[in-house]
Write an enzyme that holds these catalytic residues in place. Structure first.
Site, PDB file in Angstrom:
ATOM      1  N   GLU A 108       2.032  -1.244  12.241  1.00 45.14           N
ATOM      2  CA  GLU A 108       0.741  -0.649  12.576  1.00 45.14           C
ATOM      3  C   GLU A 108      -0.346  -1.234  11.675  1.00 45.14           C
ATOM      4  O   GLU A 108      -0.083  -1.546  10.502  1.00 45.14           O
ATOM      5  CB  GLU A 108       0.790   0.866  12.387  1.00 45.14           C
ATOM      6  CG  GLU A 108       1.823   1.570  13.241  1.00 45.14           C
ATOM      7  CD  GLU A 108       1.971   3.026  12.846  1.00 45.14           C
ATOM      8  OE1 GLU A 108       1.266   3.871  13.419  1.00 45.14           O
ATOM      9  OE2 GLU A 108       2.792   3.312  11.963  1.00 45.14           O
ATOM     10  N   LYS A 110      -3.199  -1.160   9.101  1.00 46.34           N
ATOM     11  CA  LYS A 110      -3.515  -0.227   8.007  1.00 46.34           C
ATOM     12  C   LYS A 110      -5.037  -0.049   7.974  1.00 46.34           C
ATOM     13  O   LYS A 110      -5.762  -0.878   7.430  1.00 46.34           O
ATOM     14  CB  LYS A 110      -2.998  -0.769   6.682  1.00 46.34           C
ATOM     15  CG  LYS A 110      -3.115   0.218   5.536  1.00 46.34           C
ATOM     16  CD  LYS A 110      -2.438  -0.338   4.279  1.00 46.34           C
ATOM     17  CE  LYS A 110      -2.515   0.672   3.142  1.00 46.34           C
ATOM     18  NZ  LYS A 110      -3.904   0.950   2.729  1.00 46.34           N
ATOM     19  N   ASP A 112      -8.631   1.003   6.969  1.00 46.23           N
ATOM     20  CA  ASP A 112      -9.254   1.190   5.664  1.00 46.23           C
ATOM     21  C   ASP A 112     -10.220   2.378   5.741  1.00 46.23           C
ATOM     22  O   ASP A 112     -11.418   2.221   6.000  1.00 46.23           O
ATOM     23  CB  ASP A 112     -10.002  -0.085   5.261  1.00 46.23           C
ATOM     24  CG  ASP A 112     -10.282  -0.124   3.760  1.00 46.23           C
ATOM     25  OD1 ASP A 112      -9.769   0.743   3.040  1.00 46.23           O
ATOM     26  OD2 ASP A 112     -11.020  -1.030   3.325  1.00 46.23           O
ATOM     27  N   GLU A 165      -6.040   8.580   9.961  1.00 46.93           N
ATOM     28  CA  GLU A 165      -7.061   7.973   9.101  1.00 46.93           C
ATOM     29  C   GLU A 165      -8.430   8.139   9.734  1.00 46.93           C
ATOM     30  O   GLU A 165      -8.641   7.753  10.889  1.00 46.93           O
ATOM     31  CB  GLU A 165      -6.754   6.482   8.916  1.00 46.93           C
ATOM     32  CG  GLU A 165      -7.442   5.858   7.735  1.00 46.93           C
ATOM     33  CD  GLU A 165      -6.650   6.013   6.448  1.00 46.93           C
ATOM     34  OE1 GLU A 165      -7.133   5.554   5.399  1.00 46.93           O
ATOM     35  OE2 GLU A 165      -5.549   6.604   6.481  1.00 46.93           O
ATOM     36  N   TYR A 217      -1.560   8.705  13.341  1.00 46.02           N
ATOM     37  CA  TYR A 217      -0.396   7.816  13.273  1.00 46.02           C
ATOM     38  C   TYR A 217       0.896   8.477  12.800  1.00 46.02           C
ATOM     39  O   TYR A 217       1.908   7.801  12.639  1.00 46.02           O
ATOM     40  CB  TYR A 217      -0.691   6.617  12.374  1.00 46.02           C
ATOM     41  CG  TYR A 217      -1.181   6.968  10.978  1.00 46.02           C
ATOM     42  CD1 TYR A 217      -0.385   7.647  10.058  1.00 46.02           C
ATOM     43  CD2 TYR A 217      -2.462   6.598  10.574  1.00 46.02           C
ATOM     44  CE1 TYR A 217      -0.829   7.956   8.798  1.00 46.02           C
ATOM     45  CE2 TYR A 217      -2.925   6.896   9.296  1.00 46.02           C
ATOM     46  CZ  TYR A 217      -2.101   7.573   8.420  1.00 46.02           C
ATOM     47  OH  TYR A 217      -2.553   7.882   7.157  1.00 46.02           O
ATOM     48  N   LYS A 305      -0.252  -5.660   2.000  1.00 50.73           N
ATOM     49  CA  LYS A 305      -1.688  -5.754   1.725  1.00 50.73           C
ATOM     50  C   LYS A 305      -2.134  -7.201   1.896  1.00 50.73           C
ATOM     51  O   LYS A 305      -1.491  -8.125   1.401  1.00 50.73           O
ATOM     52  CB  LYS A 305      -1.996  -5.277   0.298  1.00 50.73           C
ATOM     53  CG  LYS A 305      -1.610  -3.835   0.022  1.00 50.73           C
ATOM     54  CD  LYS A 305      -2.388  -2.843   0.862  1.00 50.73           C
ATOM     55  CE  LYS A 305      -3.834  -2.744   0.446  1.00 50.73           C
ATOM     56  NZ  LYS A 305      -4.064  -2.070  -0.822  1.00 50.73           N
ATOM     57  N   CYS A 399     -16.345  -2.345 -33.540  1.00 49.00           N
ATOM     58  CA  CYS A 399     -16.599  -1.507 -32.360  1.00 49.00           C
ATOM     59  C   CYS A 399     -18.074  -1.606 -31.997  1.00 49.00           C
ATOM     60  O   CYS A 399     -18.948  -1.418 -32.860  1.00 49.00           O
ATOM     61  CB  CYS A 399     -16.222  -0.057 -32.657  1.00 49.00           C
ATOM     62  SG  CYS A 399     -16.658   1.074 -31.303  1.00 49.00           S
ATOM     63  N   CYS A 402     -19.580   2.253 -32.708  1.00 45.90           N
ATOM     64  CA  CYS A 402     -19.638   2.939 -33.998  1.00 45.90           C
ATOM     65  C   CYS A 402     -19.608   1.976 -35.177  1.00 45.90           C
ATOM     66  O   CYS A 402     -19.840   2.390 -36.316  1.00 45.90           O
ATOM     67  CB  CYS A 402     -18.487   3.949 -34.114  1.00 45.90           C
ATOM     68  SG  CYS A 402     -16.860   3.186 -34.316  1.00 45.90           S
ATOM     69  N   CYS A 417     -10.447   0.576 -31.493  1.00 49.02           N
ATOM     70  CA  CYS A 417     -11.294   1.242 -32.481  1.00 49.02           C
ATOM     71  C   CYS A 417     -10.503   2.455 -32.955  1.00 49.02           C
ATOM     72  O   CYS A 417     -10.152   3.327 -32.150  1.00 49.02           O
ATOM     73  CB  CYS A 417     -12.618   1.676 -31.848  1.00 49.02           C
ATOM     74  SG  CYS A 417     -13.584   2.795 -32.901  1.00 49.02           S
ATOM     75  N   CYS A 422     -15.794   8.113 -33.178  1.00 42.82           N
ATOM     76  CA  CYS A 422     -16.584   7.210 -32.331  1.00 42.82           C
ATOM     77  C   CYS A 422     -17.071   7.952 -31.098  1.00 42.82           C
ATOM     78  O   CYS A 422     -16.269   8.516 -30.338  1.00 42.82           O
ATOM     79  CB  CYS A 422     -15.736   6.006 -31.914  1.00 42.82           C
ATOM     80  SG  CYS A 422     -16.594   4.870 -30.805  1.00 42.82           S
TER      81      CYS A 422
END
Length: 662
Positions: A108, A110, A112, A165, A217, A305, A399, A402, A417, A422
């Site tokens: 199927e 996919k 989005d 979906e 689905y 994917k 850092c 800080c 850090c 911080c």
């Protein structure tokens, strides 16, 4: 204007909606449709007692909510595991064929968009919910009713759930962004974000204007309606009036599956909606059950994917950000560029070693992609395009927030850090604590927390629970009125009731993610019990290793961490695991793994599962060497055979009833 005419118009409009939005084959003109809709609205205005929630007139929206309510799914909405190439597809096929040599797959597209669960009661849409965290989602019924391809009524008695979906077609997305551009509003990055933003509008009128659509689905209870395969289930919901994706492919040849993936990869850009991959599922439903699940994903399905889209842009600068643990991460500032459907201006460079190994420099032209189609990253620099003005990367020593000297820990590529004071570390800790997977304090997002921190309202986690003391000052902030403040205070108070695993994850102990927090909470039942546990006891728990033990030891030996916990207790936060109820009684099932098979007479399958859970049992869907008991109803099949082969204790319903004194 008779009641019979009202029924006739509703029937006609539902039929025209189905033909237009599901079949894509309109049978009447827009003028005729609008005329009937106006007539229906006139009748309902004259006779408001005839107005029903499933009337076609209710699809225009108009309902406005104060906030979204939570819905616990009857069955978990799990995500899928991902694969990214042909070799991984073949490996998935090999794992399945070890159990089912003649397996058949359904492929199927996919989509989005945003996963949704639709639940009908005696044929009427009862509620619609987002996936959420898989266990608890948000009620979006008021917005889903505006999606004309989703039926408000179906021909079905009893409860029925279907999943799918919600998405925004490319045409709707382009029209929406054109309107927003004319109005001077920020544009949506991609159709997925636009769809998600639309269904999370409190005002359903807004969602109605966005022209959303949906493909359905999955039927979680497909076998209960007589389906034996996933394809049969798709055909079944199509007959009920749901919109299914026509580009579905059935095959028992994995090479044919790969050919379908390649074909859809080429056609991806020509589709009227966005897709980001192909889902491959075992077709036979009984085989799905037997293959079962891992802790997170089904073993009978996988999502391929599409390869990440790669684009070229210029790297303008490198900046450094800090996380809640103090980890410093270099980030590329880029010339804005569109990649995988959205505009990217920043991408992660991960760590010093990654930047140096790839020789990425300020001023380089670089290749950018989205890792897993989500997180932008710099893949490589184009050294052949350098003109000599590029600056070599140099890791910072202090850092950026800080000024503390950074430390690179042994066996790690990252710098940290170590200054607990911080400001940016504190902000990130507070953001993590309030996040959805942790304490889930709605209305307390990243920007709000940073703003409250800078204004002095929230300097540490405990301060969240004293925000009500700053009510007037907060209400003076632009965009923060009485209603927003009341909702925030209510969300903060509600978070005090969260189960232990939410708090444990929110504390940000290194290495304890959401799943580990859940495992530890199930085992110890309270924060105090976990902190008092011996190293041997901790190491005996599944997936707990030396690193986790070291993190817990650091937390329980750190005065500041213990003070935080003491303060949260004093503020009334729950410290105990709440998901399990008190055992009904002592029984042989406490702590045992139990499976159920066959047709039950004593109670429904769900009631049996709930009852066993309250006896302390772990109820699974398949028989394995780890199964302790199999409870059999009528017509028990392969599970009984496997249980006998493995020596699993088998109980009839009558034997179970006697055992628990029912």
């Amino acid at each position: 204007m008779t009641f019979e005419r009202l029924i006739e118009i509703k029937k006609l409009l539902n039929e025209y909606n189905y033909q237009y939005y599901v079949l894509d084959n309109p049978s009447v003109s827009d003028q005729e449709y609008d005329r009937l809709m106006q007539e229906l609205q006139a009748i309902e205005n004259q006779h408001p007692e005839w107005l029903t929630a499933d009337s076609p007139s209710q699809r225009v929206g108009g309902q406005v909510l104060d906030s979204f309510t939570k819905i616990t799914h009857e069955r978990m909405m799990l995500s899928l595991g991902n694969i990214f190439n042909e070799d991984e597809l073949m490996a998935f096929d090999e794992r399945v064929r070890e159990t089912y040599p003649n397996v058949e797959y359904v492929c199927e597209l996919k989509i989005d968009g945003l996963a949704v669960s639709l639940v009908y009661a005696d044929g009427r849409l009862d509620y619609a919910a987002t996936r959420g965290d898989g266990t608890v989602g948000e009620d979006i019924t008021h917005n889903v009713k505006t999606i004309k391809s989703i039926p408000l009524t179906i021909d079905y008695d009893g409860d029925f759930e279907v999943r799918g979906e919600i998405f925004m077609p490319k045409k709707s997305f382009n029209e929406l962004n054109e309107e927003r551009a004319k109005a001077g509003e920020a544009l949506f990055a991609n159709p997925r974000n636009a769809a998600a933003g639309s269904v999370r509008q409190l005002d359903s009128t807004i969602a109605a204007k966005r022209k959303l659509d949906a493909f359905l689905y999955m039927v979680p209870t497909a076998t209960e309606v007589g389906c034996t395969t996933h394809k049969e289930a798709l055909d079944y919901i199509k007959e009920l009036g749901f919109k299914t994706n026509p580009m579905t492919h059935v095959s028992s040849d994995i090479q044919d599956v790969w050919a379908f993936i390649q074909e859809m990869t080429e056609k991806r850009d020509t589709l009227p909606y966005e897709i980001d991959g192909i889902v491959i599922k075992v077709n036979n439903l009984e085989e799905q059950v037997r293959l079962g699940y891992t802790a997170k994903v089904p073993k009978w399905a996988i999502a391929y994917k599409f390869p990440a889209e790669e684009v070229v842009t210029k790297l303008k600068d490198i900046i450094f950000t800090i996380g809640r643990t103090g980890q410093i991460t270099p980030n590329a500032i880029l010339e804005p560029v569109r990649v995988a459907g959205s505009t990217v201006q920043r991408a992660t460079l991960h760590n010093e070693d990654n930047v140096k190994n790839k020789d990425i420099r300020i001023g380089d032209y670089v290749v950018v992609r989205k890792a897993g189609d989500v997180i932008p990253e710099v893949v490589r620099s184009l050294k052949e395009r350098r003109d000599g003005s590029e600056e070599k990367f140099k890791m910072i020593e202090y850092c950026p927030h800080c000024g503390s000297r950074l430390v690179r820990k042994d066996n790690e590529a990252a710098y940290y850090c170590l200054n607990d004071q911080c400001d940016f570390k504190k902000i990130e800790r507070i953001i993590h604590f309030a996040s959805r997977d942790a304490m889930n304090i709605e209305g307390l997002g990243e920007k709000i927390i940073e703003q409250f921190y800078n204004l002095g309202f929230v300097k540490n986690i405990e301060d969240i629970y004293d925000l009500y003391k700053h009510e007037q000052e907060i209400m003076d902030i632009e965009g923060f009125g009485k209603k927003s403040m009341d909702n925030l205070v209510a969300a903060i108070e509600k978070s005090k009731e969260n189960s232990m695993e939410k708090l444990l994850f929110g504390l940000g102990i290194k290495g304890i993610g959401a799943k580990m927090a859940d495992n530890l909470s199930k085992e110890f039942k309270s924060i105090d019990a976990m902190l008092e546990a011996s190293t041997a006891k901790l190491l005996s728990i599944k997936d707990v290793g030396e690193t986790i033990v070291q993190s817990i030891n650091h937390f329980r030996n750190d005065p500041a961490s213990l003070e935080l916990l003491m303060n949260l207790k004093a503020l009334g936060l729950n410290m105990n695991y709440l998901k399990e109820t008190t055992l009904l009684q002592e029984s042989i099932f406490n702590g045992q793994t139990v499976c159920i098979t066959g047709t039950l007479e004593l109670m429904t399958r769900k009631e049996m599962k709930d009852y066993l859970a309250r006896l302390g049992a772990n109820v699974t869907g398949s028989v394995s060497k780890n199964t302790d008991f199999l409870i059999c109803g009528r017509d028990a099949g392969s599970k009984l055979e496997k249980a006998n082969q493995l020596g699993v204790t088998v109980l009839t319903e009558e034997e179970f009833r006697k055992e628990v004194n029912l």
